[in-house]
Scaffold this motif. Sequence first.
Motif, PDB file in Angstrom:
ATOM      1  N   TRP A 135      16.086  12.016  -5.481  1.00  0.00           N
ATOM      2  CA  TRP A 135      15.587  12.483  -4.179  1.00  0.00           C
ATOM      3  C   TRP A 135      14.286  11.778  -3.816  1.00  0.00           C
ATOM      4  CZ3 TRP A 135      11.232  15.632  -3.013  1.00  0.00           C
ATOM      5  CH2 TRP A 135      11.244  16.235  -1.744  1.00  0.00           C
ATOM      6  N   LEU A 136      13.420  11.607  -4.808  1.00  0.00           N
ATOM      7  CA  LEU A 136      12.146  10.923  -4.559  1.00  0.00           C
ATOM      8  C   LEU A 136      12.357   9.446  -4.227  1.00  0.00           C
ATOM      9  CD1 LEU A 136       9.920  12.393  -7.429  1.00  0.00           C
ATOM     10  CD2 LEU A 136       9.577  12.748  -4.985  1.00  0.00           C
TER      11      LEU A 136
ATOM     12  N   PHE B 147      10.209   8.557  -0.965  1.00  0.00           N
ATOM     13  CA  PHE B 147       9.285   7.423  -0.951  1.00  0.00           C
ATOM     14  C   PHE B 147       9.526   6.489   0.244  1.00  0.00           C
ATOM     15  CE2 PHE B 147       8.688   7.806  -5.840  1.00  0.00           C
ATOM     16  CZ  PHE B 147       7.772   8.821  -5.655  1.00  0.00           C
ATOM     17  N   PRO B 148      10.780   6.171   0.590  1.00  0.00           N
ATOM     18  CA  PRO B 148      10.972   5.344   1.796  1.00  0.00           C
ATOM     19  C   PRO B 148      10.422   5.999   3.064  1.00  0.00           C
ATOM     20  CG  PRO B 148      12.961   5.325   0.452  1.00  0.00           C
ATOM     21  CD  PRO B 148      12.049   6.356  -0.147  1.00  0.00           C
TER      22      PRO B 148
ATOM     23  N   THR C  51      -0.234  10.924   2.390  1.00  0.00           N
ATOM     24  CA  THR C  51       0.382   9.751   1.775  1.00  0.00           C
ATOM     25  C   THR C  51      -0.729   8.894   1.176  1.00  0.00           C
ATOM     26  OG1 THR C  51       0.253   8.475   3.836  1.00  0.00           O
ATOM     27  CG2 THR C  51       2.268   9.773   3.471  1.00  0.00           C
ATOM     28  N   ILE C  52      -0.395   7.652   0.825  1.00  0.00           N
ATOM     29  CA  ILE C  52      -1.418   6.755   0.284  1.00  0.00           C
ATOM     30  C   ILE C  52      -2.210   6.066   1.390  1.00  0.00           C
ATOM     31  CG2 ILE C  52      -0.036   6.346  -1.797  1.00  0.00           C
ATOM     32  CD1 ILE C  52       0.640   3.554  -0.675  1.00  0.00           C
TER      33      ILE C  52
ATOM     34  N   GLU D  52       5.634   1.960 -13.240  1.00  0.00           N
ATOM     35  CA  GLU D  52       6.873   2.393 -13.898  1.00  0.00           C
ATOM     36  C   GLU D  52       7.597   3.479 -13.102  1.00  0.00           C
ATOM     37  OE1 GLU D  52       6.088   3.683 -17.852  1.00  0.00           O
ATOM     38  OE2 GLU D  52       5.151   1.796 -18.476  1.00  0.00           O
ATOM     39  N   GLU D  53       6.867   4.275 -12.317  1.00  0.00           N
ATOM     40  CA  GLU D  53       7.466   5.438 -11.667  1.00  0.00           C
ATOM     41  C   GLU D  53       7.276   5.464 -10.158  1.00  0.00           C
ATOM     42  OE1 GLU D  53       9.428   7.522 -13.035  1.00  0.00           O
ATOM     43  OE2 GLU D  53       9.165   6.873 -15.121  1.00  0.00           O
ATOM     44  N   THR D  54       6.729   4.401  -9.590  1.00  0.00           N
ATOM     45  CA  THR D  54       6.560   4.339  -8.134  1.00  0.00           C
ATOM     46  C   THR D  54       7.054   2.983  -7.640  1.00  0.00           C
ATOM     47  OG1 THR D  54       4.285   3.551  -8.428  1.00  0.00           O
ATOM     48  CG2 THR D  54       4.597   5.909  -8.085  1.00  0.00           C
ATOM     49  N   PRO D  55       7.669   2.924  -6.469  1.00  0.00           N
ATOM     50  CA  PRO D  55       8.228   1.660  -5.984  1.00  0.00           C
ATOM     51  C   PRO D  55       7.132   0.702  -5.523  1.00  0.00           C
ATOM     52  CG  PRO D  55       8.507   3.373  -4.338  1.00  0.00           C
ATOM     53  CD  PRO D  55       7.951   4.050  -5.544  1.00  0.00           C
ATOM     54  N   GLU D  56       7.420  -0.581  -5.618  1.00  0.00           N
ATOM     55  CA  GLU D  56       6.432  -1.597  -5.256  1.00  0.00           C
ATOM     56  C   GLU D  56       5.991  -1.464  -3.801  1.00  0.00           C
ATOM     57  OE1 GLU D  56       5.864  -6.475  -5.491  1.00  0.00           O
ATOM     58  OE2 GLU D  56       7.774  -5.526  -6.025  1.00  0.00           O
ATOM     59  N   TYR D  57       6.929  -1.059  -2.918  1.00  0.00           N
ATOM     60  CA  TYR D  57       6.597  -0.973  -1.490  1.00  0.00           C
ATOM     61  C   TYR D  57       5.767   0.262  -1.146  1.00  0.00           C
ATOM     62  CZ  TYR D  57      10.374   2.480  -1.312  1.00  0.00           C
ATOM     63  OH  TYR D  57      11.157   3.588  -1.523  1.00  0.00           O
ATOM     64  N   TYR D  58       5.629   1.193  -2.107  1.00  0.00           N
ATOM     65  CA  TYR D  58       4.874   2.411  -1.806  1.00  0.00           C
ATOM     66  C   TYR D  58       4.115   2.877  -3.044  1.00  0.00           C
ATOM     67  CZ  TYR D  58       3.704   7.103  -0.175  1.00  0.00           C
ATOM     68  OH  TYR D  58       3.019   8.247   0.184  1.00  0.00           O
ATOM     69  N   ARG D  59       3.009   2.233  -3.276  1.00  0.00           N
ATOM     70  CA  ARG D  59       2.103   2.667  -4.336  1.00  0.00           C
ATOM     71  C   ARG D  59       0.756   2.003  -4.134  1.00  0.00           C
ATOM     72  NH1 ARG D  59       5.518  -0.388  -8.330  1.00  0.00           N
ATOM     73  NH2 ARG D  59       4.559  -2.436  -8.625  1.00  0.00           N
TER      74      ARG D  59
END
Length: 444
Positions: free
Chosen positions: A96-97, A102-103, A138-139, A169-176
């Motif tokens: 779900w995340l 995340f998107p 959000t960030i 390791e636990e967050t996508p490159e496009y959103y961290r």
Amino acid sequence: MKKLIIHGPAFTALDADHVQALADCLVAIDDHGWIERVLTPGDQDFERVRQAAKKAGQLRELAKGEYLLPGFIDLHVHAPQWPQAGLALDRPLEEWLNHYTFPLEAKFSDRDFAARVYQDFVHTLLAHGTTTAMMFGTIHVSANLELAAQCRRQGLRGFVGQVAMDNPEETPEYYRDASPAAALRASEDFIQRVQETAGADDLVTPVITPRFVPSCTAETLAGLGKLAAKYDLPIQSHVSESNWESQYAIDHFGMHDAVTLDHFGLLTHRAVMAHGTQLTHEDMGLLKERQTALAHCPISNAYFGNGVLPVHYLLAAGNRLGLGSDISGGYTPSLYHNIRQAVKSSRMLEDGVDSKRPASERGVAASRITVTNAFYLATVGGARALNIKSGQIKAGYRADLQVVSAHSSFTPLSTQDVFERLLYQTEAADIRGVYVNGHLVYEN
């Protein structure tokens, strides 16, 4: 603002087990938004005060069937997830995340998009009787500042967090966050900009917000703990939310996530941790010792919590505890719905759910809570978790209030009956008005 007197019946929690019913009262609100007095007909100057307010145009008389309640306090909200409320709740949390949440949150790099979402969301919270909300942003600093601006503009008491999440390791490159330094720099920038624009009796408080242990590196967790101490700010995160999240902390830090958060200075008397369905008794004891509050999110927990929070046990043990909607792990911003689910979940915990097992072995004894307990969580419990003078209709407290219209009854009802039906049947359409700091911020 000018002074205001609200006249009518009211309900307010005294403690976790008792509600005060005022069949007829005057709630006197001063020109700074505080409740000055609560008068009943037995008070000598009741009628004089009512008549004087009426003459001055400062009186709101509740209509027949309307009741005054404290505004609700939502301790756990993901504001940017509002567009996906009610979607994909049958998926595992990690899926779900990564595939939905995340998107969506990444889109808040566009401040115009953020403005449209947050304008609607803040209005919706108020329309459901919520007067205070502790919210993850959000960030993106600019989007979070837009959320703060909407709270101020519309009158919601907002605790708003700049989300930190930098673990590749636990967050996508496009959103961290690009690095621990970037996460901490963004958090401090948001804090300073909120504080620079604060006015007297400001409605917005910045919050230190590590998303949860799996999302953050140790360096970021440590830095956020230091920021919380430096600025003396509230903290929000998740704790023991699910089997997956709980196990992650054990595998990567060699200890439960409650102990991990404490290690980094993130369990304080100003911290609120959400969910807690996997907490051990030792974890619960640590939270109590640190005076860290728990946000019970009963609807969300039914989907993602892999368990039921033992609310009755925690209240009896003296833990600080309030209620959260967890938009969008929970599908509705209504704390009325979450009050109902809290009661239902507690009964399922006590009775058990596997009918193939003997009844005596099925559930956890003495787990049921009452609707009075749940009402306390949504009002007094939430206020105490945030260390604010709100959540009660009482002199010296903020005039954060909601006017609710009861459904028709064809048989006589006791005072307790009326109270319970309000909590079990109220929907947004039944909320006639909402006040924050004595200001009418929503009217239906």
